[in-house]
Design an enzyme around this catalytic site. Structure first.
Site, mmCIF file in Angstrom:
data_model
loop_
_atom_site.group_PDB
_atom_site.id
_atom_site.type_symbol
_atom_site.label_atom_id
_atom_site.label_comp_id
_atom_site.label_asym_id
_atom_site.label_seq_id
_atom_site.Cartn_x
_atom_site.Cartn_y
_atom_site.Cartn_z
ATOM 1 N NE ARG A 68 -3.725 0.369 2.133
ATOM 2 C CZ ARG A 68 -4.434 0.783 3.182
ATOM 3 N NH1 ARG A 68 -4.598 0.005 4.236
ATOM 4 N NH2 ARG A 68 -4.977 1.993 3.177
ATOM 5 C CG ASP A 102 -3.929 8.984 0.503
ATOM 6 O OD1 ASP A 102 -4.959 8.459 0.030
ATOM 7 O OD2 ASP A 102 -3.871 10.206 0.784
ATOM 8 C CG HIS A 119 -9.344 6.031 9.947
ATOM 9 N ND1 HIS A 119 -10.256 5.844 8.932
ATOM 10 C CD2 HIS A 119 -10.082 6.137 11.076
ATOM 11 C CE1 HIS A 119 -11.486 5.837 9.436
ATOM 12 N NE2 HIS A 119 -11.409 6.009 10.730
ATOM 13 C CB CYS A 130 7.649 1.259 23.802
ATOM 14 S SG CYS A 130 8.610 1.680 22.334
ATOM 15 C CB CYS A 147 10.670 -1.283 18.939
ATOM 16 S SG CYS A 147 10.722 0.371 19.644
ATOM 17 N N GLY A 190 -16.481 11.221 -0.970
ATOM 18 C CA GLY A 190 -15.901 9.908 -1.223
ATOM 19 C C GLY A 190 -15.815 9.001 -0.016
ATOM 20 C CG ASN A 216 -20.127 8.411 -2.726
ATOM 21 O OD1 ASN A 216 -20.118 7.649 -3.676
ATOM 22 N ND2 ASN A 216 -19.732 8.053 -1.518
ATOM 23 C CB ALA A 234 -13.887 13.783 -5.490
HETATM 24 N N1 APR Z 1 -15.182 10.364 -6.140
HETATM 25 C C1 APR Z 1 -15.997 10.391 -5.044
HETATM 26 N N2 APR Z 1 -16.405 9.270 -4.380
HETATM 27 C C2 APR Z 1 -16.002 8.088 -4.875
HETATM 28 C C3 APR Z 1 -15.179 7.969 -6.028
HETATM 29 C C4 APR Z 1 -14.772 9.194 -6.668
HETATM 30 N N3 APR Z 1 -14.000 9.172 -7.732
HETATM 31 N N4 APR Z 1 -14.935 6.652 -6.273
HETATM 32 C C5 APR Z 1 -15.590 5.951 -5.294
HETATM 33 N N5 APR Z 1 -16.234 6.811 -4.461
HETATM 34 C C6 APR Z 1 -17.022 6.494 -3.265
HETATM 35 C C7 APR Z 1 -17.668 5.113 -3.263
HETATM 36 O O1 APR Z 1 -18.930 5.165 -3.896
HETATM 37 C C8 APR Z 1 -17.792 4.824 -1.768
HETATM 38 O O2 APR Z 1 -19.020 5.336 -1.269
HETATM 39 O O3 APR Z 1 -16.131 6.489 -2.182
HETATM 40 C C9 APR Z 1 -16.648 5.650 -1.147
HETATM 41 C C10 APR Z 1 -15.484 4.838 -0.590
HETATM 42 O O4 APR Z 1 -15.961 4.169 0.542
HETATM 43 P P1 APR Z 1 -15.031 3.166 1.373
HETATM 44 O O5 APR Z 1 -14.323 2.292 0.452
HETATM 45 O O6 APR Z 1 -15.901 2.561 2.413
HETATM 46 O O7 APR Z 1 -13.950 4.131 2.027
HETATM 47 P P2 APR Z 1 -14.068 5.035 3.338
HETATM 48 O O8 APR Z 1 -15.456 5.535 3.545
HETATM 49 O O9 APR Z 1 -13.002 6.031 3.290
HETATM 50 O O10 APR Z 1 -13.724 3.948 4.480
HETATM 51 C C11 APR Z 1 -13.556 4.390 5.764
HETATM 52 O O11 APR Z 1 -12.835 2.259 6.516
HETATM 53 O O12 APR Z 1 -11.694 0.426 5.959
HETATM 54 C C12 APR Z 1 -11.650 1.515 6.746
HETATM 55 O O13 APR Z 1 -9.794 2.660 7.599
HETATM 56 C C13 APR Z 1 -10.469 2.412 6.420
HETATM 57 O O14 APR Z 1 -10.418 4.815 6.315
HETATM 58 C C14 APR Z 1 -11.116 3.677 5.894
HETATM 59 C C15 APR Z 1 -12.495 3.629 6.483
#
Ligand code: APR
Length: 244
Positions: A68, A102, A119, A130, A147, A190, A216, A234
């Site tokens: 990643r 990221d 996160h 630690c 560590c 997103g 979204n 986005a």
């Molecule tokens: N622009 C906007 N939204 C988008 C795009 C785009 N180009 N492509 C996908 N999406 C939307 C999808 O429709 C979905 O609703 O982004 C969303 C991504 O959702 P997740 O994959 O669930 O990601 P997120 O909400 O950030 O997850 C939250 O969950 O797994 C844990 O720690 C991880 O930070 C993460 C957290």
């Protein structure tokens, strides 16, 4: 993009809370978690993103986060990251709360004091024993290194895993921003808003007579609460919306 209505136009000049998720970085080529082709569709998070998984198989977890890190390093901030960074650099108050681990918000030059990673940080290493942590690039390490401070623990990625608490300092920063002033605009970008604190922050910020805008391509648990919804990517919406 449909032109923003008068309410959004005036809210865009006001105090802003921006909440971002994996969908924001999708336009930079990074996989989301739950969307089509998402990481959790192909991997069981319980085998990769929990403290128990790290104890069970540190090599598997370490290798996955190394992958990643490489993917995130190859990616570039997209026009949506840049538009958010420009808006967050203006005098008018703004807080960017990201679930993304990221560093694309930083590389888009979002002001450090206006950015909160709830996160954690993919590029941070921290000891599982630690308080030690660093941002060393540990390329080519087959296994999580020991560590350097306590010599008892292993270094793990500095992200918040399932079942772990959020950093109380992070919670306080977001709560303070919502409590200390009216949010004219709440932008939800997103994210599936899978975690209750995301829904809580968005609804509490909106409650101060704010406007909640969701960006979204897909419906989410928040959509019904949103005042305005852009069912688009986005990078398609934000450059124009935030230039208003
Ligand atoms: N622009 C906007 N939204 C988008 C795009 C785009 N180009 N492509 C996908 N999406 C939307 C999808 O429709 C979905 O609703 O982004 C969303 C991504 O959702 P997740 O994959 O669930 O990601 P997120 O909400 O950030 O997850 C939250 O969950 O797994 C844990 O720690 C991880 O930070 C993460 C957290």
């Amino acid at each position: 993009m449909k032109p923003p209505d008068q309410r959004v136009q005036s809210a865009l000049q006001g105090r802003m809370l921006v909440i971002t998720g994996a969908g924001l970085s999708a336009d930079s080529g990074l996989q989301t978690f739950r969307g089509a082709g998402g990481l959790w569709r192909n991997h069981n998070p319980m085998n990769l993103a929990t403290p128990e998984a790290f104890v069970r198989d540190p090599r598997l977890v370490w290798e996955w986060y190394e992958w990643r890190r490489r993917e995130a390093s190859k990616a570039e901030p997209n026009p949506a990251h840049l538009a958010i960074a420009r808006r967050a650099s203006r005098p008018k108050d703004c807080l960017v709360v990201t679930q993304n681990v990221d560093d694309l918000h930083e590389r888009a030059r979002t002001p450090f004091d206006r950015l909160v990673h709830v996160h954690g940080d993919l590029f941070r290493n921290r000891c599982n024993h630690c308080e030690y942590s660093d941002r060393e690039v540990l390329e080519g390490q087959a296994l999580p290194p020991q560590c350097p401070q306590c010599k008892a623990g292993l270094l793990r990625p500095g992200v918040v895993w399932f079942g772990e608490m959020l950093d109380p300092r992070v919670l306080l920063r977001v709560d303070d921003f919502i409590r200390l002033g009216r949010c004219d605009l709440v932008l939800l970008i997103g994210t599936t808003a899978a975690f209750p604190y995301i829904v809580d922050w968005a609804t509490r910020a909106k409650d101060h007579n704010g406007i909640l805008v969701e960006i979204n391509p897909e419906q989410t648990v928040i959509s019904e609460m949103a005042d305005v919804v852009y069912r688009q990517r986005a990078a398609e919406v934000l450059p124009e919306l935030l230039s208003c």
